[in-house]
Structures are given as C-alpha cells and as structure tokens.
Design a protein around this motif. Structure first.
Motif, PDB file in Angstrom:
ATOM      1  N   VAL A 145      39.582 -71.318 -70.106  1.00  0.00           N
ATOM      2  CA  VAL A 145      39.237 -71.354 -71.531  1.00  0.00           C
ATOM      3  C   VAL A 145      37.872 -72.022 -71.682  1.00  0.00           C
ATOM      4  O   VAL A 145      37.547 -72.949 -70.948  1.00  0.00           O
ATOM      5  CB  VAL A 145      40.308 -72.162 -72.299  1.00  0.00           C
ATOM      6  N   HIS A 146      37.069 -71.522 -72.613  1.00  0.00           N
ATOM      7  CA  HIS A 146      35.823 -72.218 -72.970  1.00  0.00           C
ATOM      8  C   HIS A 146      35.781 -72.298 -74.492  1.00  0.00           C
ATOM      9  O   HIS A 146      35.501 -71.300 -75.162  1.00  0.00           O
ATOM     10  CB  HIS A 146      34.593 -71.473 -72.444  1.00  0.00           C
ATOM     11  N   THR A 149      25.641 -75.217 -71.626  1.00  0.00           N
ATOM     12  CA  THR A 149      26.896 -75.440 -72.347  1.00  0.00           C
ATOM     13  C   THR A 149      27.258 -74.276 -73.276  1.00  0.00           C
ATOM     14  O   THR A 149      28.422 -73.916 -73.409  1.00  0.00           O
ATOM     15  CB  THR A 149      26.803 -76.749 -73.167  1.00  0.00           C
ATOM     16  N   PRO A 201      31.421 -80.760 -67.910  1.00  0.00           N
ATOM     17  CA  PRO A 201      30.306 -81.037 -68.815  1.00  0.00           C
ATOM     18  C   PRO A 201      29.725 -79.780 -69.480  1.00  0.00           C
ATOM     19  O   PRO A 201      29.112 -79.872 -70.540  1.00  0.00           O
ATOM     20  CB  PRO A 201      29.264 -81.698 -67.896  1.00  0.00           C
ATOM     21  N   ASP A 202      29.907 -78.595 -68.885  1.00  0.00           N
ATOM     22  CA  ASP A 202      29.353 -77.378 -69.496  1.00  0.00           C
ATOM     23  C   ASP A 202      30.327 -76.736 -70.484  1.00  0.00           C
ATOM     24  O   ASP A 202      30.076 -75.640 -70.978  1.00  0.00           O
ATOM     25  CB  ASP A 202      28.959 -76.368 -68.409  1.00  0.00           C
ATOM     26  N   GLY A 203      31.438 -77.413 -70.783  1.00  0.00           N
ATOM     27  CA  GLY A 203      32.362 -76.918 -71.792  1.00  0.00           C
ATOM     28  C   GLY A 203      33.497 -76.065 -71.259  1.00  0.00           C
ATOM     29  O   GLY A 203      34.455 -75.778 -71.985  1.00  0.00           O
ATOM     30  N   ASP A 204      33.418 -75.625 -70.009  1.00  0.00           N
ATOM     31  CA  ASP A 204      34.532 -74.873 -69.415  1.00  0.00           C
ATOM     32  C   ASP A 204      35.718 -75.820 -69.248  1.00  0.00           C
ATOM     33  O   ASP A 204      35.568 -76.917 -68.699  1.00  0.00           O
ATOM     34  CB  ASP A 204      34.143 -74.323 -68.028  1.00  0.00           C
ATOM     35  N   GLN A 205      36.888 -75.381 -69.738  1.00  0.00           N
ATOM     36  CA  GLN A 205      38.056 -76.262 -69.633  1.00  0.00           C
ATOM     37  C   GLN A 205      38.701 -76.139 -68.259  1.00  0.00           C
ATOM     38  O   GLN A 205      38.610 -75.087 -67.616  1.00  0.00           O
ATOM     39  CB  GLN A 205      39.055 -75.932 -70.743  1.00  0.00           C
ATOM     40  N   HIS A 256      33.726 -74.894 -59.114  1.00  0.00           N
ATOM     41  CA  HIS A 256      32.828 -75.288 -60.203  1.00  0.00           C
ATOM     42  C   HIS A 256      31.735 -76.219 -59.682  1.00  0.00           C
ATOM     43  O   HIS A 256      30.562 -76.086 -60.040  1.00  0.00           O
ATOM     44  CB  HIS A 256      33.628 -75.967 -61.316  1.00  0.00           C
ATOM     45  N   TYR A 270      28.627 -74.633 -57.919  1.00  0.00           N
ATOM     46  CA  TYR A 270      27.523 -73.975 -58.628  1.00  0.00           C
ATOM     47  C   TYR A 270      26.197 -74.698 -58.356  1.00  0.00           C
ATOM     48  O   TYR A 270      25.158 -74.077 -58.221  1.00  0.00           O
ATOM     49  CB  TYR A 270      27.755 -73.962 -60.145  1.00  0.00           C
TER      50      TYR A 270
END
Lengths: 152, 260
Positions: free
Chosen positions: A87-88, A113, B37-41, B65, B68
């Motif tokens: 999920v994002h 982000t 930190p990049d918003g990916d859960q 992750h 990367y």
C-alpha cells in the motif's frame, strides 16, 4: 545544475535527457528474498543507475527505478515504477509510479515520496518498458510492454 | 481536553488504520500505518503455521526496499551486522537468511502485539542506513579533485602546493593551487569538517601575514556542519565559498570567473 536545490524543472530535465545503458550485459544477482539487476546509464554528462528488483515471495512485489548520481557521489531516485505488492497512502495494492519532486526535497522528505497509481504495466518487464520510454533510455534490447489486460 | 479522551475513541482511531487484505493470489496482508520514508507501507504477510499459530512476516520486502539505494550485503558485515543482530534479539523477531524474511510467530490472540513488534523492528533495520560510509568525508577530496578537473585543465592545477619564498612552506600546503587570470594564483581548500576549517583559517592568516599574493576559494563538504564561530573566523580571511559539491553551477561559475 544545483543538486542541493533541484527544482521540478531540473528533475524533469534529468528524466528527459537522452541516455544510454553502458553495461547492458550485466546479469541478474540473487539476494535473500529477491533478485536484482543494476545497470549503469550515461546521458547529458551525468551518471545514472537503472535498478530492477523482483521479489521471490510475491510476484506483485517488483520495482524498477532510475537514480541520478549527484556530484558528491550520493544517489537520488528520480522515478521508481513499483508493482502492487504494498500500500502507498491511498493506493491500495496497485501499481504506482514514484517521482522526485521539489516539494518533497524542500520538506526534507525522501525526494521520491510522491506516487501516483497507474495501470500502464502489470509486470516488471512492462514497468521497465515504460521507464525506458519515459526516461529516454536506449541500449537495452528485448524489452516489451505488457499485453493489454482483456479483463480491464 | 485530556478528560474528554476515552479508550473506546482511541481504539476506534487505531483500528481505522489497521486493515486485513485477502489478495487474489491467496496472500493475506495486514495494512498498518508503518511506512518507509518514501511513503510505501510495510507489507506484513500473514500465514498459518503448522501448530495452529500465525507467522507474521515482511515477505523479504525490507531487504529489497533497502537494496534500492544500498548494498544489502553490507548489512550482514561488520558493525551493521552486530546492530542487526541486536535489533533482532531486542525485538524478539527472527531472520530467515534463505528467504530474506524478518518474521515472528504468534497465537492469533497476540497478532496485534506481533505486528507492532515486527513494524518497530523493520523501522530500526531501515535506520541502519544512517551508518552509510558514503555519508563520511573519506571520498570528499577525490570528488573535489574530480570536479575541479571537469572545469580546469590539469596543467593549471597544482595539488598540495607549497608556497615558494615563505618560511616553513611545507607546513602550510595548499590543497589545490590553480593558475588564475593575470598571473593571480587561486588557493582552493576543501573543508570536510571543523578541524579543517580551523586549519585553513591558520594557513590563510599565515599567507596574509607573509604578504603572499593570492585569491582563495573554500569548498565545503557541507557548510551547515561547520560551527558558526569557526565559519565566522574562516570567512574573515577566506574568499569565495561553495556550500557543497552539489552546488555544481555556482562552483563552476566562481571558478571560471577567476581561472578561464
């Protein structure tokens, strides 16, 4: 270009520069839980790295991204094409494209982000084909877009 | 305000952020507010164990992750490896080296606690990136020389230059002396830390005292890291400043103004 204060226009310039993969024969490497391939890319006097990742655990969990190598040697991810393995924000298990933005950099966040949902690919190969096209990268052969999903 | 809070409302708020997803491919994932930190859960996978319990795992995604922007092999070497094992022990989780998965097993009644423990563990593992050597000054001078070479021809650049005609010149080497316009020499110093800022201040004061003719330029690895009093003393004796090697355009403009 001032890499400490990249604007959205700078980011778009870097993405849109014609580029070429300089080590196209580099092989996949197996790592714990995933396989990876890192390709060197040059263009416009800048160095970039194109990276591919595929999870062994979940076929939906894949990524391919483009980093620019800043003059201080640090990488900055310009774009990353993700699968739907996580999920994002409001994007729930759907493919999505991360993109570096001035807003995120200025706010002290990870540059990439921001992400938007997409249905232009479903697999890592499809994502790579889109990335090569969007970031004007040549030098990789036999990369094809995903066939249209008949159920869409 | 505090009197108005009640546990039911708090529980509802927490619960709203937790969702169970049964995917078409048969996988079951738990959605939580934990995110990179990049918003990916964090994808948190749930599977049944043979003993009637649950296995809560990251599916190997944490390492992927991290890969990367990092060499994941480094997380299993040296001080990172020690810290990684410490995190695993303190959080009460396990690591499967074959599948690259961080996981723990629990009874269904303890799932929430297990999910929080795994989430905290993944956060701590990800924060090991703060140890990256690339954030250290070791390559700074190489990067600086490379950038100078991109703008100025090699024959105009003299590395570790000793100023002729002054006492103890060898004790006051200039990082890079560059032949400038009108026979004016440009003394360029790289400043990766506070100690070098102080040393460069002493060098420049000595050159001024010895009536050496020169211009100077100071290139910082990160100017914001230099304490204000040290920066103030250096500013009084030094010339143009470049805040970091990332200010590539400014560096080129200031350098070419004096050299080209």
């Amino acid at each position: 270009m001032n890499f400490d204060q990249l604007t959205d226009a700078d980011i778009q310039t870097l993405i849109a520069l014609p580029k070429r993969v300089t080590n196209p024969s580099v092989r996949w490497q197996e790592k714990p839980g995933h396989k990876q391939r890192n390709l060197k890319v040059d263009g416009g006097g800048y160095s970039f790295e194109l990276y591919l990742r595929q999870s062994f655990h979940n076929t939906d969990d894949f990524s391919c991204g483009l980093k620019v190598i800043k003059p201080d040697g640090q990488p900055l991810t310009l774009v990353r094409y993700n699968g739907g393995g996580h999920v994002h924000g409001e994007i729930v298990f759907a493919c999505h494209i991360h993109r570096a933005t001035y807003q995120a950099i200025a706010a002290g966040k990870k540059p990439e982000t921001h992400a938007e949902e997409t249905n232009v690919y479903r697999t890592l190969d499809g994502a790579l084909a889109c990335l090569l096209e969007d970031a004007v990268i040549s030098g990789l052969l036999h990369v094809a877009h995903d066939a249209p999903d008949l159920f869409d | 305000m505090l009197e108005m809070l009640d546990e039911k409302m708090l529980c509802a708020q927490f619960c709203a952020q937790i969702k169970l997803h049964r995917r078409d491919n048969g996988m079951v994932l738990l959605e939580t507010p934990f995110a990179y930190p990049d918003g990916d859960q964090y994808p948190i996978y749930l599977t049944e164990t043979g003993a009637g319990g649950l296995r809560v795992s990251d599916g190997g995604h944490t390492l992927m992750h991290l890969s990367y922007e990092n060499d994941v092999d480094k997380f299993f070497e040296g001080s990172r490896s020690i810290l990684l094992n410490q995190i695993i022990a303190e959080q009460g989780i396990s690591y499967d080296g074959d599948s690259g998965q961080f996981y723990l097993e629990c009874a269904p009644a303890n799932l929430s606690e297990a999910a929080f423990r795994l989430g905290q563990a993944i956060t701590r593992v990800y924060d090991l990136t703060f140890l990256n050597r690339s954030r250290v000054a070791s390559t700074f001078y190489d990067d600086l020389q490379e950038q100078i070479s991109a703008f100025v021809s090699v024959e105009k650049v003299h590395k570790n230059f000793a100023v002729a005609g002054i006492p103890n010149a060898d004790h006051y080497p200039v990082d890079f002396c560059i032949d400038g316009k009108n026979n004016q020499r440009l003394f360029l110093f790289g400043i990766p830390n506070r100690d070098k800022a102080r040393l460069t201040t002493i060098f420049l004061q000595y050159f001024i005292q010895q009536r050496v003719e020169f211009d100077s330029m100071l290139v910082f690895e990160n100017q914001e890291d230099i304490p204000r009093p040290d920066l103030a003393r250096l500013s009084n004796v030094g010339g143009d400043m470049i805040s970091s090697l990332n200010a590539e355009d400014d560096f080129r403009r200031k350098l070419l103004k004096r050299v080209a």
